[in-house]
Write a protein that holds these residues in place. Sequence first.
Motif, short mmCIF file in Angstrom:
data_model
loop_
_atom_site.label_atom_id
_atom_site.label_comp_id
_atom_site.label_asym_id
_atom_site.label_seq_id
_atom_site.Cartn_x
_atom_site.Cartn_y
_atom_site.Cartn_z
N UNK A 248 -57.80 14.87 -75.18
CA UNK A 248 -58.57 14.25 -74.89
C UNK A 248 -58.72 13.57 -76.18
N UNK A 249 -58.97 14.57 -77.25
CA UNK A 249 -59.24 14.00 -78.77
C UNK A 249 -58.82 13.46 -78.87
N UNK A 250 -57.83 12.95 -78.74
CA UNK A 250 -56.85 12.26 -79.39
C UNK A 250 -56.91 10.90 -79.01
N UNK A 251 -57.04 10.90 -77.34
CA UNK A 251 -57.60 9.72 -76.60
C UNK A 251 -59.00 9.25 -77.01
N UNK A 252 -59.31 10.05 -76.98
CA UNK A 252 -61.09 9.59 -77.58
C UNK A 252 -60.82 8.45 -79.05
N UNK A 253 -60.36 9.44 -79.14
CA UNK A 253 -60.18 8.73 -80.57
C UNK A 253 -59.85 7.22 -81.04
N UNK A 273 -60.14 2.61 -71.54
CA UNK A 273 -59.74 3.64 -70.77
C UNK A 273 -57.79 4.68 -70.28
N UNK A 274 -57.49 3.15 -69.50
CA UNK A 274 -56.53 3.94 -68.51
C UNK A 274 -55.62 3.58 -69.48
N UNK A 275 -55.30 2.93 -71.09
CA UNK A 275 -54.30 2.31 -71.80
C UNK A 275 -54.28 3.45 -73.01
N UNK A 276 -55.53 4.63 -73.34
CA UNK A 276 -54.86 5.91 -73.90
C UNK A 276 -54.77 6.50 -72.95
N UNK A 277 -54.63 6.80 -71.62
CA UNK A 277 -53.95 7.87 -71.08
C UNK A 277 -55.14 8.63 -69.91
N UNK A 278 -56.45 7.64 -70.25
CA UNK A 278 -56.74 8.51 -68.18
C UNK A 278 -56.09 7.57 -67.24
N UNK A 279 -56.81 8.52 -66.82
CA UNK A 279 -56.24 8.44 -64.67
C UNK A 279 -57.19 7.76 -64.33
N UNK A 280 -59.02 7.84 -64.70
CA UNK A 280 -59.48 7.17 -63.86
C UNK A 280 -61.22 6.91 -65.11
N UNK A 281 -61.53 6.63 -64.44
CA UNK A 281 -63.14 5.62 -65.35
C UNK A 281 -63.77 6.98 -65.55
N UNK A 282 -63.72 7.80 -64.29
CA UNK A 282 -64.97 8.67 -64.70
C UNK A 282 -63.89 9.79 -65.74
N UNK A 284 -62.18 8.89 -68.21
CA UNK A 284 -62.43 8.47 -69.46
C UNK A 284 -63.88 8.99 -70.08
N UNK A 285 -64.83 8.37 -68.88
CA UNK A 285 -66.22 8.50 -69.53
C UNK A 285 -67.09 9.39 -69.89
N UNK A 286 -66.07 10.68 -69.10
CA UNK A 286 -66.71 12.42 -69.47
C UNK A 286 -66.56 12.77 -70.49
N UNK A 287 -65.20 12.10 -70.63
CA UNK A 287 -64.42 13.21 -71.87
C UNK A 287 -64.87 11.69 -73.20
N UNK A 288 -64.67 10.99 -73.18
CA UNK A 288 -65.36 10.21 -74.22
C UNK A 288 -66.88 10.65 -74.33
N UNK A 289 -67.42 10.83 -73.65
CA UNK A 289 -69.01 11.06 -73.72
C UNK A 289 -69.42 12.76 -74.46
N UNK A 290 -68.21 13.74 -74.09
CA UNK A 290 -67.93 14.78 -74.55
C UNK A 290 -67.96 15.16 -75.84
#
Length: 307
Positions: A248-253, A273-282, A284-290
């Motif tokens: 997720x660190x690499x996806x968020x970056x 978020x989907x384009x970088x590998x996340x399956x859902x909006x939630x 993506x948002x949770x990992x991004x904020x973390x």
Amino acid sequence: MLLIFPFVYFSLYGLLKRAPITLAKHWWHFVLPGGYFLTQIPFYLAPLAVKYNAYLGAYFPELPTLEVTESFNYSYHIIKDIFDWLILLSISFYTLVSLKLVRDERSKNVSNKIKGKSGKYRFSRNSAVVLLLLLVFIFIIFYSYDDDGGDHYIVFFQTIIAFSTTYLIMSESRFFEKSWIADKYETLGNSKRDIEFAEIQNYVERENYFLSQEASLHDLASLLQAHPNQISKIINLQNESNFNDYINQKRVKLATTRLTDTAFSHLTIEAIGTSVGFKSKSAFYNAFKKHTGTSPSAFTKQVSPKL
């Protein structure tokens, strides 16, 4: 005291190199303390009066001493008289080699593109710095006192170091937890092959493996022909995170780049978020904020207010 510094070095060596300490390879570290011990055997076997006089001479030179037979051999004083210099030589050497270990570990992390500083690196770096401070402290004590009068300051300093180190180790230890980390990796004996963090890192980035929504620990292990627990352990040690956080660190970056890239301005935040590998909006948002401390929408407004 001559054994303290080699064992500090052994601790750092084992922690950073993750290699065993063997007598066949590291015997020379015991030459100085071993040689000193042999020269002091006459003193250890000496009559009590000799030891009593030595104590008075070091701490209470004004008090009368006991009589000792003239035939007693004081040849051990040859080494005893330069003991302070042996201590300074020992701590100087092991401070330098410890600092070299820390420097090599830092260089390895830079070459492997490991961001942040691992706990073992920080602990080793701080230990080497403490050795350097101890060297300066001991030099000041030896310079200020002609006899052993300053020994209590050295013991006090070492006691503080011992208690502080013990506290840090125990506070980070999982010894008292119900599940010990070794249980998690007990199957490593069946590992298919050895693998380094650099190999994992290179594959994940070269193949853009983190972009796959099906990325998983077992799938990556199968692709690298390694045991899943082995990969998990290496990521835990080197990146101080579990596998999911590592991916997720690499996806968020990458997401932070695409959120402000005009080439992706036609995509919604959820689509990015989907384009970088996340399956859902939630997810993506949770990992991004973390990993950034803010939400994707707030990040976009902060970096590119006009977007």
